[in-house]
Design an enzyme around this catalytic site. Sequence first.
Site, PDB file in Angstrom:
ATOM      1  N   ARG A  97      29.176  18.927 -11.935  1.00 32.93           N
ATOM      2  CA  ARG A  97      27.856  19.500 -12.011  1.00 32.93           C
ATOM      3  C   ARG A  97      27.382  20.239 -10.987  1.00 32.93           C
ATOM      4  O   ARG A  97      26.442  21.346 -11.130  1.00 32.93           O
ATOM      5  CB  ARG A  97      26.737  18.384 -12.695  1.00 32.93           C
ATOM      6  CG  ARG A  97      26.896  17.732 -14.141  1.00 32.93           C
ATOM      7  CD  ARG A  97      26.019  16.859 -14.423  1.00 32.93           C
ATOM      8  NE  ARG A  97      26.266  15.689 -13.782  1.00 32.93           N
ATOM      9  CZ  ARG A  97      25.627  14.416 -13.673  1.00 32.93           C
ATOM     10  NH1 ARG A  97      24.542  14.297 -14.650  1.00 32.93           N
ATOM     11  NH2 ARG A  97      25.997  13.512 -13.225  1.00 32.93           N
ATOM     12  N   ASP A 171      20.531  20.469 -24.348  1.00 35.49           N
ATOM     13  CA  ASP A 171      20.067  21.657 -23.666  1.00 35.49           C
ATOM     14  C   ASP A 171      20.759  23.033 -24.120  1.00 35.49           C
ATOM     15  O   ASP A 171      21.916  22.714 -24.524  1.00 35.49           O
ATOM     16  CB  ASP A 171      20.194  21.294 -22.050  1.00 35.49           C
ATOM     17  CG  ASP A 171      21.574  20.902 -21.793  1.00 35.49           C
ATOM     18  OD1 ASP A 171      22.503  21.644 -22.227  1.00 35.49           O
ATOM     19  OD2 ASP A 171      21.583  20.330 -20.601  1.00 35.49           O
ATOM     20  N   LYS A 194      15.703  21.901 -22.829  1.00 36.05           N
ATOM     21  CA  LYS A 194      15.332  21.005 -21.707  1.00 36.05           C
ATOM     22  C   LYS A 194      15.292  21.585 -20.284  1.00 36.05           C
ATOM     23  O   LYS A 194      16.129  22.471 -20.049  1.00 36.05           O
ATOM     24  CB  LYS A 194      16.491  19.867 -21.640  1.00 36.05           C
ATOM     25  CG  LYS A 194      16.472  18.782 -20.720  1.00 36.05           C
ATOM     26  CD  LYS A 194      17.523  17.976 -20.224  1.00 36.05           C
ATOM     27  CE  LYS A 194      18.604  18.711 -19.495  1.00 36.05           C
ATOM     28  NZ  LYS A 194      19.701  18.037 -19.060  1.00 36.05           N
ATOM     29  N   ARG A 196      15.078  20.780 -16.352  1.00 35.99           N
ATOM     30  CA  ARG A 196      15.225  19.934 -15.016  1.00 35.99           C
ATOM     31  C   ARG A 196      14.072  20.315 -13.929  1.00 35.99           C
ATOM     32  O   ARG A 196      13.685  21.486 -13.714  1.00 35.99           O
ATOM     33  CB  ARG A 196      16.502  19.987 -14.600  1.00 35.99           C
ATOM     34  CG  ARG A 196      17.331  19.004 -14.924  1.00 35.99           C
ATOM     35  CD  ARG A 196      18.772  18.595 -14.146  1.00 35.99           C
ATOM     36  NE  ARG A 196      19.618  17.880 -14.695  1.00 35.99           N
ATOM     37  CZ  ARG A 196      19.493  16.498 -15.090  1.00 35.99           C
ATOM     38  NH1 ARG A 196      18.491  15.839 -14.326  1.00 35.99           N
ATOM     39  NH2 ARG A 196      20.333  15.770 -15.636  1.00 35.99           N
ATOM     40  N   ASP A 221      26.626  15.835 -26.155  1.00 38.04           N
ATOM     41  CA  ASP A 221      26.912  16.274 -24.713  1.00 38.04           C
ATOM     42  C   ASP A 221      27.874  15.858 -23.946  1.00 38.04           C
ATOM     43  O   ASP A 221      28.812  15.062 -24.505  1.00 38.04           O
ATOM     44  CB  ASP A 221      25.490  15.472 -23.790  1.00 38.04           C
ATOM     45  CG  ASP A 221      25.013  16.384 -22.901  1.00 38.04           C
ATOM     46  OD1 ASP A 221      25.692  17.476 -22.711  1.00 38.04           O
ATOM     47  OD2 ASP A 221      23.952  16.162 -22.292  1.00 38.04           O
ATOM     48  N   ASP A 225      24.618  10.245 -17.986  1.00 37.71           N
ATOM     49  CA  ASP A 225      24.539   9.571 -16.758  1.00 37.71           C
ATOM     50  C   ASP A 225      23.324   8.603 -16.700  1.00 37.71           C
ATOM     51  O   ASP A 225      23.621   7.267 -17.137  1.00 37.71           O
ATOM     52  CB  ASP A 225      24.222  10.800 -15.578  1.00 37.71           C
ATOM     53  CG  ASP A 225      24.363  10.369 -14.197  1.00 37.71           C
ATOM     54  OD1 ASP A 225      24.603   9.089 -13.926  1.00 37.71           O
ATOM     55  OD2 ASP A 225      24.376  11.220 -13.344  1.00 37.71           O
ATOM     56  N   THR A 226      22.084   8.863 -16.231  1.00 39.24           N
ATOM     57  CA  THR A 226      20.961   7.842 -16.564  1.00 39.24           C
ATOM     58  C   THR A 226      20.401   7.724 -17.920  1.00 39.24           C
ATOM     59  O   THR A 226      19.732   6.959 -18.199  1.00 39.24           O
ATOM     60  CB  THR A 226      19.934   8.543 -15.401  1.00 39.24           C
ATOM     61  OG1 THR A 226      19.360   9.704 -16.169  1.00 39.24           O
ATOM     62  CG2 THR A 226      20.092   8.732 -14.097  1.00 39.24           C
ATOM     63  N   GLY A 228      18.333   9.805 -19.421  1.00 41.52           N
ATOM     64  CA  GLY A 228      17.210  10.283 -19.261  1.00 41.52           C
ATOM     65  C   GLY A 228      16.987  11.607 -20.355  1.00 41.52           C
ATOM     66  O   GLY A 228      16.357  11.238 -21.252  1.00 41.52           O
TER      67      GLY A 228
HETATM   68  C1  R5P Z   1      23.591  18.226 -18.048  1.00 39.64           C
HETATM   69  O1  R5P Z   1      23.584  19.607 -17.974  1.00 39.64           O
HETATM   70  C2  R5P Z   1      24.502  17.551 -18.702  1.00 39.64           C
HETATM   71  O2  R5P Z   1      25.347  17.915 -19.519  1.00 39.64           O
HETATM   72  C3  R5P Z   1      24.115  16.227 -19.020  1.00 39.64           C
HETATM   73  O3  R5P Z   1      22.984  16.512 -19.958  1.00 39.64           O
HETATM   74  C4  R5P Z   1      23.158  15.514 -17.845  1.00 39.64           C
HETATM   75  O4  R5P Z   1      23.646  15.675 -16.796  1.00 39.64           O
HETATM   76  C5  R5P Z   1      22.844  14.028 -18.119  1.00 39.64           C
HETATM   77  O5  R5P Z   1      22.220  13.581 -17.129  1.00 39.64           O
HETATM   78  P1  R5P Z   1      21.141  12.078 -17.601  1.00 39.64           P
HETATM   79  O6  R5P Z   1      22.030  11.249 -18.480  1.00 39.64           O
HETATM   80  O7  R5P Z   1      21.125  11.306 -16.065  1.00 39.64           O
HETATM   81  O8  R5P Z   1      19.969  12.960 -18.031  1.00 39.64           O
END
Ligand code: R5P
Length: 315
Positions: A97, A171, A194, A196, A221, A225-226, A228
């Site tokens: 990322r 997103d 979405k 950030r 996706d 990760d988290t 969120g």
């Molecule tokens: C963002 O561009 C990625 O595709 C994921 O949507 C994102 O990194 C997921 O991160 P998290 O689970 O922490 O919201």
Amino acid sequence: MYSKLKIFTGNANLRLATEVARLTGIPLGDAKVFKFSNDNTFVKINENVRGADTFIIQPTCYPVNDNLMELLIMIDALKRASARNINCVIPYFAYARSDKKDQPRVPITAKLVADLLSAAGASRIVAMDLHSEQIPGFFNIPVDHLSSMPIFARYLQANLDLSNLVVVSPDTGGTARARIMSEKLNCDLAIGDKRRLGNDDKAEVLNVIGNVKDKDALLFDDIIDTGGSLARMAKKIAENGAKRVYAACAHGILSGKAVENIENSPIEKLFITDSIPLGKEKSRCNKIVQITIAELLAIAIKKIHVEESLSILFR
Ligand code: R5P
């Protein structure tokens, strides 16, 4: 046919590497990869690799920097042991990322990692579902960019009723990926808008473009990760009238409160691959379903070794 093919692994995902070796039909190569008490990583290849087509299976998942360092040191060990080729199978590529200089004075760490792998002596990278399409261009060696989409599509077609499905990108950046999936599943597409807020792990859902009312929604996706982003978007979709919400992501990082976020969200099932080990605790969450990519990697390894086209594995 595979006499000069050798598969090694570090400690990142032993289970996946063992299964890939089994499906390839050759035992995992004998290598010691461990840390001394002083935190230095040590590698010793315990068999002859002169002239061999070697593969190292090592996703750079948690602990990211340790697993990356193991990979770099293994490459160096194989190079100095006269391996003919060193193919790095990195189904999950950390730092992906960090792929653009979108703020003043930030690094492009994915490019730095690409340079480190090349400098160590890698001949080829086999990656899967990289965060963005420009990452293969960071390397000056071949990159085979595999896709887990056909695996997800097959699994979902066999296990869910997809007659009323809409695929939702969480997103706008993930739209192309979600569109391919919606075409594979022959269903509609919707897009989450979405944004950030800052560099921390918090995300804010603003809107959903497209119709999710009375539909079964599949959030799609590359990375969870988290959790969120997915949990917030799942809530938004449910508020917009979706009947059921599922999610599918290639890489289940599941850091921090991810499991809690999923448990407390309207997501009924989260489908992930085993590019990253799930661990005992997270596998207790009965919303999470892990689908293996072992066969995909085994096929890719065999095709690379016999110099066959891999293009059917790219989409
Ligand atoms: C963002 O561009 C990625 O595709 C994921 O949507 C994102 O990194 C997921 O991160 P998290 O689970 O922490 O919201």
